[in-house]
Design a protein around this motif. Sequence first.
Motif, PDB file in Angstrom:
ATOM      1  N   TYR A 160      -7.097   6.960  10.621  1.00 56.96           N
ATOM      2  CA  TYR A 160      -8.280   6.544   9.853  1.00 56.96           C
ATOM      3  C   TYR A 160      -8.106   5.100   9.404  1.00 56.96           C
ATOM      4  O   TYR A 160      -7.009   4.535   9.483  1.00 56.96           O
ATOM      5  CB  TYR A 160      -8.479   7.451   8.614  1.00 56.96           C
TER       6      TYR A 160
ATOM      7  N   ASP B  50      -1.332  -0.526   6.131  1.00 61.32           N
ATOM      8  CA  ASP B  50      -1.773  -0.003   7.434  1.00 61.32           C
ATOM      9  C   ASP B  50      -3.230  -0.377   7.707  1.00 61.32           C
ATOM     10  O   ASP B  50      -3.695  -0.334   8.842  1.00 61.32           O
ATOM     11  CB  ASP B  50      -1.660   1.520   7.471  1.00 61.32           C
TER      12      ASP B  50
ATOM     13  N   ASP C  99      -0.408   4.885   1.239  1.00 63.17           N
ATOM     14  CA  ASP C  99      -0.748   5.870   2.269  1.00 63.17           C
ATOM     15  C   ASP C  99      -0.681   5.281   3.674  1.00 63.17           C
ATOM     16  O   ASP C  99      -1.312   4.267   3.971  1.00 63.17           O
ATOM     17  CB  ASP C  99      -2.138   6.460   1.998  1.00 63.17           C
ATOM     18  N   GLU C 100       0.096   5.928   4.507  1.00 61.18           N
ATOM     19  CA  GLU C 100       0.334   5.502   5.893  1.00 61.18           C
ATOM     20  C   GLU C 100       1.057   4.153   5.938  1.00 61.18           C
ATOM     21  O   GLU C 100       1.116   3.499   6.986  1.00 61.18           O
ATOM     22  CB  GLU C 100      -0.983   5.446   6.697  1.00 61.18           C
ATOM     23  N   THR C 101       1.582   3.735   4.799  1.00 64.68           N
ATOM     24  CA  THR C 101       2.428   2.546   4.725  1.00 64.68           C
ATOM     25  C   THR C 101       3.824   2.960   4.253  1.00 64.68           C
ATOM     26  O   THR C 101       4.835   2.537   4.812  1.00 64.68           O
ATOM     27  CB  THR C 101       1.836   1.507   3.762  1.00 64.68           C
TER      28      THR C 101
ATOM     29  N   ASP D  38       0.858  -1.171   0.000  1.00 64.35           N
ATOM     30  CA  ASP D  38       0.000   0.000   0.000  1.00 64.35           C
ATOM     31  C   ASP D  38       0.913   1.247   0.000  1.00 64.35           C
ATOM     32  O   ASP D  38       2.145   1.125   0.161  1.00 64.35           O
ATOM     33  CB  ASP D  38      -0.863  -0.053   1.269  1.00 64.35           C
TER      34      ASP D  38
ATOM     35  N   ASP E 285      -5.515  -4.252   3.050  1.00 62.09           N
ATOM     36  CA  ASP E 285      -4.316  -4.306   2.201  1.00 62.09           C
ATOM     37  C   ASP E 285      -3.785  -5.731   2.083  1.00 62.09           C
ATOM     38  O   ASP E 285      -2.943  -6.011   1.225  1.00 62.09           O
ATOM     39  CB  ASP E 285      -3.207  -3.410   2.775  1.00 62.09           C
TER      40      ASP E 285
HETATM   41 MG   LIG Z   1      -2.994   2.953   3.594  1.00 62.05          MG
END
Ligand SMILES: [Mg+2]
Length: 280
Positions: free
Chosen positions: A251, A211, A96-98, A94, A215
């Motif tokens: 989130y 995250d 985003d935020e990963t 992934d 995923d």
């Molecule tokens: Mg993500």
Amino acid sequence: MIRRTYLTMALASSLALATTSSCIIAVGNDRSVMTPKASPEAMSPTLGGKLYTSAWIQRSAEYKALCHQAYNIATERLLAATARGGHRWAIVTDIDETIVDNSANSVHQALKGEDFTQASWDKWCDQASAIALAGAIDFFRKADSLGVQIFYISNRDEANRAGTLRNLRSLGLPQADDQHLMLRDASRNSDKTARRNAVLQQYEILMLLGDNLGDFDHVFDSKQEQTREAAVAKLAREFGRRFIVLPNPNYGTWEPAMNGGYLPLKKRDKKLPQLLRSHP
Ligand SMILES: [Mg+2]
């Protein structure tokens, strides 16, 4: 200074509201909360909460340590698997935020008195200025140097493709090209199964990084908390092995699972105290 004053108010009111459900006055998307005269009680606990979790992401050493922990485990797995040889390995990750930290956008939105909006998200993606998580760049460069294919499977929209590639390339991430970037198509289906299967047609997936548990497996796209928790228990041995999880308190699918769907901000704010464990 205005930002700092606002942040202080938001955090103080979040804590107050979390402990006294009877005094909640949620204002949702009302931009009046931006004014310095806004009553602390008028702040949204959901948005104040996102300011606090963003503070943890941006300011705590613990967050960086957890990211290193995840990428250290991933690196060990990578080195062990590639040492064996004889495989066409791919890593599915992934974004985003990963790999990148979008908490700056969460803060931007919370300070405006708004939660996620597609328009602000598109603008943020286009800026291509998200920073990388600790340990991420070194890991993916190592994988690239060992001949492993890297597929960036993200639920960003196709409209975000150019900005996403620009951001990944500016951070020095390898294989950041159209072939390796698999975004959500026009159907806006967030299920990543078809994209993972497309990778499996040519490669063996060595590991997946994310995250949000969707995923890793479609079972986690469920909006039922019990289903998600049961799947975590069933797949417990995969975490830290085939599944590498990065922390994201801002989130995720856990939110609609907790709330019983994608509720408007005001309803989420009102419901929050009843969802939490406390003591008499
Ligand atoms: Mg993500």
